[in-house]
Structures are given as C-alpha cells and as structure tokens.
Design an enzyme around this catalytic site. Sequence first.
Site, PDB file in Angstrom:
ATOM      1  N   CYS A 235     -14.559   0.395  -8.080  1.00  0.00           N
ATOM      2  CA  CYS A 235     -14.935   0.951  -9.046  1.00  0.00           C
ATOM      3  C   CYS A 235     -15.481   2.326  -8.529  1.00  0.00           C
ATOM      4  O   CYS A 235     -14.857   3.052  -7.893  1.00  0.00           O
ATOM      5  CB  CYS A 235     -16.078   0.172 -10.024  1.00  0.00           C
ATOM      6  SG  CYS A 235     -16.108   1.108 -11.398  1.00  0.00           S
TER       7      CYS A 235
ATOM      8  N   HIS B 120     -12.095  -4.067 -11.954  1.00  0.00           N
ATOM      9  CA  HIS B 120     -13.055  -4.887 -11.290  1.00  0.00           C
ATOM     10  C   HIS B 120     -12.276  -6.485 -10.964  1.00  0.00           C
ATOM     11  O   HIS B 120     -12.087  -7.141 -11.761  1.00  0.00           O
ATOM     12  CB  HIS B 120     -14.265  -5.170 -11.968  1.00  0.00           C
ATOM     13  CG  HIS B 120     -15.108  -3.981 -12.250  1.00  0.00           C
ATOM     14  ND1 HIS B 120     -16.165  -3.814 -11.518  1.00  0.00           N
ATOM     15  CD2 HIS B 120     -15.042  -3.006 -13.109  1.00  0.00           C
ATOM     16  CE1 HIS B 120     -16.591  -2.819 -11.866  1.00  0.00           C
ATOM     17  NE2 HIS B 120     -16.043  -2.292 -12.815  1.00  0.00           N
TER      18      HIS B 120
ATOM     19  N   GLU C 207     -13.454  -8.711  -9.417  1.00  0.00           N
ATOM     20  CA  GLU C 207     -14.198  -9.891  -9.665  1.00  0.00           C
ATOM     21  C   GLU C 207     -14.458 -10.199 -10.924  1.00  0.00           C
ATOM     22  O   GLU C 207     -14.985 -11.347 -11.230  1.00  0.00           O
ATOM     23  CB  GLU C 207     -15.697  -9.437  -9.039  1.00  0.00           C
ATOM     24  CG  GLU C 207     -16.612  -8.415  -9.867  1.00  0.00           C
ATOM     25  CD  GLU C 207     -16.125  -6.920  -9.645  1.00  0.00           C
ATOM     26  OE1 GLU C 207     -15.117  -6.627  -9.208  1.00  0.00           O
ATOM     27  OE2 GLU C 207     -16.944  -6.132 -10.084  1.00  0.00           O
TER      28      GLU C 207
END
Lengths: 251, 208
Positions: B85, B190, B192
């Site tokens: 990001c 993202h 994650e």
Amino acid sequence: MLKNRIIPCLDVKNGRVVKGINFVDLKDAGDPVEQAKIYSDGGADEICFLDITASNENRDTIYDVVKKTSKRCFVPLTVGGGVRSVEDINKLLNCGADKVSINTAAVENSKVVIDSSKKFGSQCIVVAIDAKKNGDKWEVFTHGGRNNSGIDALLYAEKMEKNGAGELLVTSMDRDGTQVGYDIELMSKISSRVNIPVIASGGVGNLDHLVDGIKLGKASAVLAASIFHYGKHSVKEAKDYLDSKGIPVRI
Amino acid sequence: MNVTIVDYKSGNISSVINSFEEVAKDKVNIEVTSDLNKIKSSDKVVLPGQGSFKSCVEALNNINGLTDILNEFAITNKKPLLGICVGLQMFADIGYEETETKGLGWIAGKVSKIDNQNGKFKLPHIGWNQINIVKDSKIFKEINNNSHMYFVHSYEFIPEDKNVISATTDYSSNIVCSVEKENIFGTQFHPEKSDTMGLKIIDNFINL
C-alpha cells in the site's frame, strides 16, 4: 472492475453472537470467531462485528474476540459498538481490526472522527449512521438507537465525509430487524450526496433486498445479519444470486 | 530465514503481522521491529504503510537512520523488499497527498490522487478488484490472472518506466497495483487481507 461487497455482520454481546429484533429480544447464535471463519471461508468480502451493548458493559470481551478472529480470518474485519475515543480505536486496531466504526461518539464529538482519520488514515474510519424517518427527513439516533439527536442524516453524512470518514455504514432504524428490506430512499439519497462508499444496513429479509440495496440504493456494499447466521442463506448463495442479477461480485 | 516487518509507527500493522505469521508457521522467523541492526541483518524486509504518504514518510524519517538502512538493504545490497500500500507508494520520488512530499526515490515516478471523473468513481477505492497481470512477477507464482485482491486507497503510483509494472487494476483508469524492479516488490492492494490468494503472494515473497 470493482466488486460490490457482501458483509455479514455479527452482533456480539459478552463475546457471544446475538441478533436483536429492533435492538431487543436477543437470541444466542454462537461463537463469533467460529462464525467469522465460516463466513470468510464461504466468501464473505468483509466481516463486521458490532458490540451491541458495549456502551454500558464490560468491553474487554470484544478485544479478545477481535484478536482471535484476526489470526484466523484474512479478509477485512470491521469492529464497532461503544467506540468512544481515539484510544479505543487504537486498541481495536492493535487487536487486529482493519476498520473501526464510530457511531455515538461521532455525533457527540466530531473531533474523534477528525483526529482518528488523521492519525490512522481514513481507510480505517467508518462512521455508522443510525437514521430514522421523521416526516420528510431522517434523523440521526445514538446510543444503539435509544436517543434522537435531531440531526438531519443527509447533512450529517456530508459532514462526516468532510471530517475524514472513509466509509459510511447507514442503518435504517425503521427497518432494522424487520426483514422487509433496506430503506432504499435513505440509502440512495446519502449515496448520491457523498463521494465515499456507502454500506447499506438494516432490514434485509431475502436476497432480493441485497440486490435492491445495490441497484436502487446505490450502495457499494451490503451488510446483513440474520439472513446469514441463522442459516437461511449462505454467503455463497447470496453472491450467486447477485451475480445472476448482473451485479459484479467476487466469486 | 528472517523476515522483518518494519514497525515505524505508520498505523495499524497487526493484520500484516498475522498474515505473515500464518504463512511462515515455524519455518521462517518473522520479526516486527524498527531496530536498525535487525533490519540490516534480515534476509527480507516488508515495508507496510497506512494513512497518508506524508504521514508515512514522516514516520520513517522520525526513526534516526531508518531510511539509510532501508536504502542500504534494498539499493546497495539488493536484498528482497516488499512494500504494501503506502509502503509501495513510498518507492516513488514524490507524493502529492496533503502536500508535496519526497519519497524514497527507488522507482522513478509520482503518487497522485486517482481521477474520480467528477464523482463517477467513489474514493477511497475500497473493496475487491481484479488484477491484470502484465508481466511475470516472482510474487505471482501460481496466482491466476484476474484474481481478486482487496484494495483501499485514494492515491496511485505512476512510475515513469512502465516496465516495472507487474499488474494493474481497473478503477477509473488502469491503476498500477503491483511493481517489480529487480529485488524490489510492491503491491498497492493488501495481500494480508486478500484471503487465500493474498496469502499465496506472501508465501511467494517469503520463498523467493
């Protein structure tokens, strides 16, 4: 192409999942961590926890739930309910929440939204608006729907965007728990007024209501609770249905 | 092997930590630190970033010697680094969020606000969008083209050399959402928070 999101919401009280009918008459529907895992495995685009009685009860249980969930679910997790301060937001984010939704505190003290969006970024600040129709306007309610602030919901939505909210979670108090569908007029009016995404909430009883929330209510995302967690529909069924109606979803 | 997630007080990194720990299990040691010596001796570095470009650059600069160590790690020693990001955005020379701010200057280019076409596209760009893989990237091993990834951002990285772009996503225009330049990797989305496909990207980075 950006997909419309389906967000199952789990109402949590004392670390257990419940869903109120108009915020009272609670039933127990299980362990929030397990429920969240089922949703994320089933294709939920995000998970939302709402700590419904957080304003007046011990809040530590929710931190534990968030911690455990964030180690098992790798989709965004939004947590709201009883969030009073920048410090509360910090604590939830540190436990593994990706976004925090702020309701009463945003009405009472606009600095909470301004300061937290500056400190953590707008991307993790969701302002939750509980709105109830009064004549030809909607008024913002606080304290889990108990208090009427008298504030015009449409003007308030614009103000929250300016203050730094990254998204608005709009719940119709008239529809919540009724299963007759979202307040489409409210959703579309707010969505047209702001340039940030709107999440529609309150009143979903069937899959067509989700379609209406996106097509007519112009919401970027649709949130629902009871249609998912009492096993009435799976998230996958909901997505397949939206897909069949031409709504872009992640499948 | 050691993978270090740089903790420079840039906001919420618990999801990044959780996802790397999930993938690493007991095979790889995940460190979360701003300790310069630990970063220096680490095999791989992850540079997360939340909030504004300006606030992230300031947070990096607030830790004495950190940008020097990162420069040494990624540019001099050419060890693998993944920016996520705003972590990716900071690779640029310059960012325009809040005010004009100098970036790390690792990949020539700028970070500008996404053109919302007079309100036609809501910002932030939040949610799941498909990635269009435009070049083979080591972190895209076993990642299908058009996979969905989770995005949340209002600014986009515009590199001068288009050859560094490994994937784009369609929102208002073709937004750069992944870059690879030698040992430097970055994702605007993202990983994650992008479910199994995102974890696979993390796995690919760990196993480089």
